[in-house]
Write a protein that holds these residues in place. Structure first.
Motif, PDB file in Angstrom:
ATOM      1  N   THR A 245       1.908   2.978  17.321  1.00  0.00           N
ATOM      2  CA  THR A 245       0.913   1.966  17.126  1.00  0.00           C
ATOM      3  C   THR A 245       1.594   1.043  15.980  1.00  0.00           C
ATOM      4  O   THR A 245       2.224   1.412  15.430  1.00  0.00           O
ATOM      5  N   PRO A 246       0.982  -0.292  16.065  1.00  0.00           N
ATOM      6  CA  PRO A 246       1.339  -1.264  15.072  1.00  0.00           C
ATOM      7  C   PRO A 246       0.879  -0.987  13.806  1.00  0.00           C
ATOM      8  O   PRO A 246       0.831  -1.977  12.681  1.00  0.00           O
ATOM      9  N   LEU A 247       0.294   0.276  13.391  1.00  0.00           N
ATOM     10  CA  LEU A 247      -0.352   0.386  12.037  1.00  0.00           C
ATOM     11  C   LEU A 247       0.620   1.310  11.060  1.00  0.00           C
ATOM     12  O   LEU A 247       1.298   1.971  11.717  1.00  0.00           O
ATOM     13  N   SER A 248       0.864   0.816   9.875  1.00  0.00           N
ATOM     14  CA  SER A 248       1.768   1.617   9.168  1.00  0.00           C
ATOM     15  C   SER A 248       1.063   2.437   7.946  1.00  0.00           C
ATOM     16  O   SER A 248       1.753   2.985   7.220  1.00  0.00           O
ATOM     17  N   GLY A 249      -0.434   2.066   8.052  1.00  0.00           N
ATOM     18  CA  GLY A 249      -1.057   2.662   6.717  1.00  0.00           C
ATOM     19  C   GLY A 249      -1.666   3.901   7.379  1.00  0.00           C
ATOM     20  O   GLY A 249      -2.902   4.359   7.103  1.00  0.00           O
ATOM     21  N   THR A 250      -1.129   4.960   8.227  1.00  0.00           N
ATOM     22  CA  THR A 250      -1.705   6.081   8.578  1.00  0.00           C
ATOM     23  C   THR A 250      -1.961   7.173   7.927  1.00  0.00           C
ATOM     24  O   THR A 250      -1.420   8.256   8.399  1.00  0.00           O
ATOM     25  N   LEU A 251      -1.764   7.039   6.501  1.00  0.00           N
ATOM     26  CA  LEU A 251      -2.055   8.169   5.628  1.00  0.00           C
ATOM     27  C   LEU A 251      -3.372   8.099   4.954  1.00  0.00           C
ATOM     28  O   LEU A 251      -4.052   7.213   4.975  1.00  0.00           O
ATOM     29  N   GLU A 252      -3.958   9.074   4.516  1.00  0.00           N
ATOM     30  CA  GLU A 252      -5.142   9.189   3.829  1.00  0.00           C
ATOM     31  C   GLU A 252      -5.184   8.499   2.380  1.00  0.00           C
ATOM     32  O   GLU A 252      -4.164   8.320   1.709  1.00  0.00           O
ATOM     33  N   GLY A 253      -6.394   7.980   2.565  1.00  0.00           N
ATOM     34  CA  GLY A 253      -6.503   7.024   1.236  1.00  0.00           C
ATOM     35  C   GLY A 253      -6.952   5.536   1.726  1.00  0.00           C
ATOM     36  O   GLY A 253      -7.342   4.792   0.626  1.00  0.00           O
TER      37      GLY A 253
ATOM     38  N   ILE B  67       1.672   0.117   0.240  1.00  0.00           N
ATOM     39  CA  ILE B  67       1.015   1.234   0.823  1.00  0.00           C
ATOM     40  C   ILE B  67      -0.341   1.131   0.712  1.00  0.00           C
ATOM     41  O   ILE B  67      -1.121   1.432   1.718  1.00  0.00           O
ATOM     42  N   ALA B  68      -1.055   0.587  -0.403  1.00  0.00           N
ATOM     43  CA  ALA B  68      -2.515   0.679  -0.537  1.00  0.00           C
ATOM     44  C   ALA B  68      -2.961  -0.530   0.482  1.00  0.00           C
ATOM     45  O   ALA B  68      -4.143  -0.096   1.082  1.00  0.00           O
ATOM     46  N   THR B  69      -2.333  -1.565   0.365  1.00  0.00           N
ATOM     47  CA  THR B  69      -2.819  -2.538   1.362  1.00  0.00           C
ATOM     48  C   THR B  69      -2.771  -2.023   2.871  1.00  0.00           C
ATOM     49  O   THR B  69      -3.810  -2.411   3.652  1.00  0.00           O
ATOM     50  N   GLU B  70      -1.717  -1.260   3.410  1.00  0.00           N
ATOM     51  CA  GLU B  70      -1.523  -1.028   4.498  1.00  0.00           C
ATOM     52  C   GLU B  70      -2.782   0.012   5.023  1.00  0.00           C
ATOM     53  O   GLU B  70      -3.422   0.230   6.306  1.00  0.00           O
ATOM     54  N   LYS B  71      -2.919   0.992   4.179  1.00  0.00           N
ATOM     55  CA  LYS B  71      -3.916   1.973   4.155  1.00  0.00           C
ATOM     56  C   LYS B  71      -5.436   1.481   4.620  1.00  0.00           C
ATOM     57  O   LYS B  71      -6.067   1.663   5.352  1.00  0.00           O
ATOM     58  N   ALA B  72      -5.723   0.292   3.438  1.00  0.00           N
ATOM     59  CA  ALA B  72      -6.849  -0.482   3.714  1.00  0.00           C
ATOM     60  C   ALA B  72      -7.012  -1.131   5.148  1.00  0.00           C
ATOM     61  O   ALA B  72      -8.018  -1.376   5.719  1.00  0.00           O
ATOM     62  N   ARG B  73      -5.774  -2.014   5.482  1.00  0.00           N
ATOM     63  CA  ARG B  73      -5.669  -2.453   6.695  1.00  0.00           C
ATOM     64  C   ARG B  73      -6.064  -1.581   7.852  1.00  0.00           C
ATOM     65  O   ARG B  73      -6.810  -1.848   8.759  1.00  0.00           O
ATOM     66  N   THR B  74      -5.451  -0.426   7.976  1.00  0.00           N
ATOM     67  CA  THR B  74      -5.554   0.634   8.873  1.00  0.00           C
ATOM     68  C   THR B  74      -7.136   1.021   9.125  1.00  0.00           C
ATOM     69  O   THR B  74      -7.704   1.026  10.072  1.00  0.00           O
ATOM     70  N   SER B  75      -7.744   1.051   7.967  1.00  0.00           N
ATOM     71  CA  SER B  75      -9.237   1.445   7.898  1.00  0.00           C
ATOM     72  C   SER B  75      -9.895   0.532   8.250  1.00  0.00           C
ATOM     73  O   SER B  75     -10.901   0.807   9.208  1.00  0.00           O
ATOM     74  N   ALA B  76      -9.794  -0.909   7.809  1.00  0.00           N
ATOM     75  CA  ALA B  76     -10.515  -1.829   8.459  1.00  0.00           C
ATOM     76  C   ALA B  76     -10.551  -2.038   9.978  1.00  0.00           C
ATOM     77  O   ALA B  76     -11.499  -2.052  10.412  1.00  0.00           O
ATOM     78  N   LEU B  77      -9.193  -2.295  10.381  1.00  0.00           N
ATOM     79  CA  LEU B  77      -9.123  -2.258  11.910  1.00  0.00           C
ATOM     80  C   LEU B  77      -9.691  -1.474  12.821  1.00  0.00           C
ATOM     81  O   LEU B  77     -10.149  -1.555  13.801  1.00  0.00           O
TER      82      LEU B  77
END
Length: 134
Positions: A89-97, A57-67
């Protein structure tokens, strides 16, 4: 041709140390991920006691934020505000953090944190990103 700043192992280590210190101050068992500006993983630290899913989850949140070049909370707020089409959308980290790392006005990467309440995850991520953002 343009030039850009990139995260090196020195900056990534500094980000992880700052985020870890923030988490440990409150005894929060979290996972901390750092990605480059394209969302590619550079580092992952899962503190003792954090559930294994925290790293994902942490990696996906970071990926979402970077992209997205913004905090992942923006997407969570859009979805919660009724824009449910954004779930496709293809993002899976659409949560705060997830928090971008910004240097000289440019996003060079992001930090994602998972393991405690969303606002607490964001606090830890901001501590990491803030360690080098300028």
């Amino acid at each position: 041709m343009l030039t850009k700043s990139v995260l090196t192992i020195a900056e990534v280590t500094h980000i992880l140390e700052a985020a870890r210190a923030e988490a440990e101050r409150s005894d929060w068992k979290v996972a901390i991920a750092v990605v480059d500006d394209g969302g590619h993983p550079l580092a992952l630290l899962r503190l003792d006691g954090c559930a294994p899913i925290g790293g994902y989850i942490a990696t996906e949140k970071a990926r979402t934020s970077a992209l997205g070049r913004r905090e992942s909370k923006v997407y969570e707020d859009m979805i919660n505000g009724g824009r449910t089409a954004f779930l496709s959308t293809p993002l899976s980290g659409t949560l705060e953090g997830g928090v971008p790392v910004v240097v000289d006005g440019q996003v060079v990467g992001a930090v994602g944190v998972s393991g405690v309440q969303a606002a607490q995850d964001a606090l830890v991520a901001k501590a990491g990103a803030g360690a080098i953002s300028g």
